[in-house]
Design a protein around this motif. Structure first.
Motif, PDB file in Angstrom:
ATOM      1  N   VAL A 180       0.736  -1.215  -0.096  1.00  0.00           N
ATOM      2  CA  VAL A 180      -0.258   0.120  -0.173  1.00  0.00           C
ATOM      3  C   VAL A 180       0.854   1.185   0.133  1.00  0.00           C
ATOM      4  N   THR A 181       0.270   2.481  -0.215  1.00  0.00           N
ATOM      5  CA  THR A 181       1.081   3.616  -0.331  1.00  0.00           C
ATOM      6  C   THR A 181       0.863   4.510   0.999  1.00  0.00           C
ATOM      7  N   ALA A 182       0.361   4.094   1.906  1.00  0.00           N
ATOM      8  CA  ALA A 182       0.165   4.933   3.035  1.00  0.00           C
ATOM      9  C   ALA A 182      -0.412   4.197   4.333  1.00  0.00           C
ATOM     10  N   ILE A 183      -0.224   4.307   5.659  1.00  0.00           N
ATOM     11  CA  ILE A 183      -0.740   3.507   6.729  1.00  0.00           C
ATOM     12  C   ILE A 183      -1.006   4.589   7.716  1.00  0.00           C
ATOM     13  N   GLU A 184      -2.244   4.517   8.196  1.00  0.00           N
ATOM     14  CA  GLU A 184      -2.660   5.577   9.548  1.00  0.00           C
ATOM     15  C   GLU A 184      -2.279   4.755  10.644  1.00  0.00           C
ATOM     16  N   ILE A 185      -1.647   5.218  11.260  1.00  0.00           N
ATOM     17  CA  ILE A 185      -1.079   4.829  12.662  1.00  0.00           C
ATOM     18  C   ILE A 185      -2.038   5.367  13.901  1.00  0.00           C
ATOM     19  N   ASN A 186      -2.544   4.229  14.639  1.00  0.00           N
ATOM     20  CA  ASN A 186      -3.689   4.415  15.552  1.00  0.00           C
ATOM     21  C   ASN A 186      -2.873   4.297  16.916  1.00  0.00           C
ATOM     22  N   GLY A 187      -1.960   3.740  17.115  1.00  0.00           N
ATOM     23  CA  GLY A 187      -1.341   3.755  18.429  1.00  0.00           C
ATOM     24  C   GLY A 187      -0.820   5.049  19.161  1.00  0.00           C
ATOM     25  N   THR A 188      -0.500   6.084  18.075  1.00  0.00           N
ATOM     26  CA  THR A 188      -0.192   7.167  18.697  1.00  0.00           C
ATOM     27  C   THR A 188      -1.359   8.023  19.351  1.00  0.00           C
TER      28      THR A 188
ATOM     29  N   ARG B 286      10.283   5.337  10.002  1.00  0.00           N
ATOM     30  CA  ARG B 286      10.825   5.488   8.802  1.00  0.00           C
ATOM     31  C   ARG B 286      11.676   5.017   7.843  1.00  0.00           C
ATOM     32  N   ASP B 287      12.708   4.361   8.616  1.00  0.00           N
ATOM     33  CA  ASP B 287      13.871   3.425   8.038  1.00  0.00           C
ATOM     34  C   ASP B 287      13.420   2.126   7.531  1.00  0.00           C
ATOM     35  N   GLU B 288      12.233   1.612   7.885  1.00  0.00           N
ATOM     36  CA  GLU B 288      11.921   0.322   7.129  1.00  0.00           C
ATOM     37  C   GLU B 288      11.204   0.445   6.071  1.00  0.00           C
ATOM     38  N   THR B 289      10.491   1.737   5.537  1.00  0.00           N
ATOM     39  CA  THR B 289       9.511   2.012   4.545  1.00  0.00           C
ATOM     40  C   THR B 289      10.045   2.533   3.530  1.00  0.00           C
ATOM     41  N   PRO B 290       9.519   2.454   2.191  1.00  0.00           N
ATOM     42  CA  PRO B 290      10.129   3.119   0.966  1.00  0.00           C
ATOM     43  C   PRO B 290      10.240   4.522   0.835  1.00  0.00           C
ATOM     44  N   GLU B 291      11.028   5.027   0.165  1.00  0.00           N
ATOM     45  CA  GLU B 291      11.334   6.477   0.228  1.00  0.00           C
ATOM     46  C   GLU B 291      10.117   7.301   0.040  1.00  0.00           C
ATOM     47  N   ASP B 292       9.079   6.970  -0.935  1.00  0.00           N
ATOM     48  CA  ASP B 292       7.641   7.528  -1.242  1.00  0.00           C
ATOM     49  C   ASP B 292       6.791   7.187  -0.154  1.00  0.00           C
ATOM     50  N   PHE B 293       6.991   6.735   0.837  1.00  0.00           N
ATOM     51  CA  PHE B 293       5.947   6.238   1.645  1.00  0.00           C
ATOM     52  C   PHE B 293       5.412   7.279   2.557  1.00  0.00           C
ATOM     53  N   VAL B 294       4.054   7.197   3.023  1.00  0.00           N
ATOM     54  CA  VAL B 294       3.773   8.254   4.056  1.00  0.00           C
ATOM     55  C   VAL B 294       2.870   7.670   5.286  1.00  0.00           C
ATOM     56  N   PHE B 295       3.094   7.971   6.277  1.00  0.00           N
ATOM     57  CA  PHE B 295       2.288   7.670   7.663  1.00  0.00           C
ATOM     58  C   PHE B 295       1.315   8.800   7.875  1.00  0.00           C
ATOM     59  N   SER B 296       0.024   8.544   8.269  1.00  0.00           N
ATOM     60  CA  SER B 296      -0.857   9.275   8.941  1.00  0.00           C
ATOM     61  C   SER B 296      -0.692   9.215  10.381  1.00  0.00           C
ATOM     62  N   LEU B 297      -0.653  10.013  11.105  1.00  0.00           N
ATOM     63  CA  LEU B 297      -0.621   9.932  12.570  1.00  0.00           C
ATOM     64  C   LEU B 297      -1.821  10.308  13.337  1.00  0.00           C
ATOM     65  N   LYS B 298      -2.503   9.576  13.917  1.00  0.00           N
ATOM     66  CA  LYS B 298      -3.641   9.996  14.926  1.00  0.00           C
ATOM     67  C   LYS B 298      -3.008  10.715  15.995  1.00  0.00           C
TER      68      LYS B 298
ATOM     69  N   LEU C 252       6.013  11.908   6.962  1.00  0.00           N
ATOM     70  CA  LEU C 252       4.900  12.545   7.900  1.00  0.00           C
ATOM     71  C   LEU C 252       3.800  13.033   7.228  1.00  0.00           C
ATOM     72  N   GLY C 253       2.659  12.394   7.061  1.00  0.00           N
ATOM     73  CA  GLY C 253       1.606  12.811   6.548  1.00  0.00           C
ATOM     74  C   GLY C 253       0.683  13.358   7.429  1.00  0.00           C
ATOM     75  N   PRO C 254      -0.496  13.620   7.008  1.00  0.00           N
ATOM     76  CA  PRO C 254      -1.589  14.454   7.817  1.00  0.00           C
ATOM     77  C   PRO C 254      -1.636  13.976   9.341  1.00  0.00           C
ATOM     78  N   ILE C 255      -1.668  14.786  10.168  1.00  0.00           N
ATOM     79  CA  ILE C 255      -2.020  14.485  11.576  1.00  0.00           C
ATOM     80  C   ILE C 255      -3.427  14.497  11.861  1.00  0.00           C
ATOM     81  N   VAL C 256      -3.989  13.566  12.440  1.00  0.00           N
ATOM     82  CA  VAL C 256      -5.566  13.323  12.456  1.00  0.00           C
ATOM     83  C   VAL C 256      -5.896  13.501  13.757  1.00  0.00           C
ATOM     84  N   TRP C 257      -7.064  14.679  13.969  1.00  0.00           N
ATOM     85  CA  TRP C 257      -7.311  14.946  15.349  1.00  0.00           C
ATOM     86  C   TRP C 257      -8.649  14.332  15.357  1.00  0.00           C
ATOM     87  N   GLN C 258      -8.929  13.230  16.240  1.00  0.00           N
ATOM     88  CA  GLN C 258      -9.959  12.466  16.038  1.00  0.00           C
ATOM     89  C   GLN C 258     -10.908  12.954  17.564  1.00  0.00           C
ATOM     90  N   PHE C 259     -12.266  13.378  17.292  1.00  0.00           N
ATOM     91  CA  PHE C 259     -12.921  13.969  18.517  1.00  0.00           C
ATOM     92  C   PHE C 259     -14.070  12.814  18.852  1.00  0.00           C
TER      93      PHE C 259
END
Length: 273
Positions: free
Chosen positions: A49-57, A71-83, A116-123
């Motif tokens: 896949v080309t992105a992963i949303e991290i819920n643990g944060t 960062r080091d385990e993923t391809p150069e053009d990969f992106v993480f979204s962080l909650k 570092l992709g978008p930061i998700v602020w979940q309410f």
């Protein structure tokens, strides 16, 4: 506060499709090969896949070394979204979240660098829209962190946010509104930033790829429309004022629903795109 300036992009606008997290036992033998070491799951998933949303944060603070490892385990053009941390958003008075926001942002997320992709602020679903308090919260979200541009996505889950006043407020601050494809939360399709963030939550075990082929085709059309700076014709808008056109990044995550089907759904969508 003036509208948040558009974030500089290190790459052309893209449609990124992903899943939530990478640790899920039912994916073993279905998504992951049976003999794949658990320690290599992120390495494998980030090449499917080309992105992963991290819920643990959302639940706990991670260490800078952990973000660097991801960062080091993923391809150069990969992106993480962080909650973002729940301590920033699950509170009665959002205007007082400054310290918890700072603690989260300075926990080491900058180690992700360009990944570092978008930061998700979940309410919480019970959190109602209070224009003054919510506006004060948005004032606390910075544009940059250690020189790294930040993009903020607002996952609002109470029906009271489905109003023009909220749309105008989010646009003024340049924060995206998460489009949630679910019967449980409001589905707000209005674009409020220079990128789009969608969480697709209707996966079913009835289909090998989680969704019927026609449903995936329809979502591919919507993602392309957003990427091109247009509003999908079949998603109703709350605010009729035109949104600025122009290509933009799109982040779409197959998440929740029948989670065991999420990787297959993401892969099927990537093939369509």
């Amino acid at each position: 506060m003036p509208k948040r300036p558009a974030s500089p992009k290190s790459r052309s606008a893209a449609i990124r499709v992903g899943i939530g997290g990478w640790t899920f036992e039912p994916w073993r033998g279905v998504f992951y090969p049976e003999d794949l070491p658990h320690a290599r799951e992120l390495e494998y998933a980030s090449r499917q896949v080309t992105a992963i949303e991290i819920n643990g944060t959302y639940y706990g603070t991670q260490k800078p070394a952990t973000f660097a490892k991801w960062r080091d385990e993923t391809p150069e053009d990969f992106v993480f979204s962080l909650k973002a941390s729940r301590y920033s958003t699950n509170r009665r008075e959002l205007a007082g979240a400054g310290e918890s926001i700072s603690r989260f942002l300075n926990s080491g997320i900058a180690e992700l660098g360009s990944k570092l992709g978008p930061i998700v602020w979940q309410f919480a679903p019970t959190k109602q829209f209070d224009p003054e308090d919510f506006g004060a919260f948005l004032e606390l979200l910075p544009d940059k962190l250690d020189g790294l541009p930040l993009r903020h996505a607002l996952d609002v889950r109470h029906p009271s946010f489905a109003c023009e006043e909220y749309i105008e407020l989010a646009r003024r601050h340049g924060a995206a509104t998460v489009y949630t494809d679910s019967d449980d939360f409001p589905s707000i399709a209005d674009r409020t930033a220079d990128f789009v963030y969608a969480r697709l939550m209707r996966a079913s075990t009835s289909f090998k790829a989680g969704y019927a082929p026609k449903a995936l085709d329809a979502w591919a059309d919507r993602l392309r429309a957003w990427s091109g700076g247009a509003d999908p014709a079949d998603l109703p808008l709350i605010h009729k004022r035109p949104t600025a056109a122009g290509s933009q990044d799109v982040f779409a995550y197959f998440i929740n629903g029948a989670k065991e089907r999420a990787p297959a759904a993401a892969r099927a969508m990537i093939e369509r795109l």
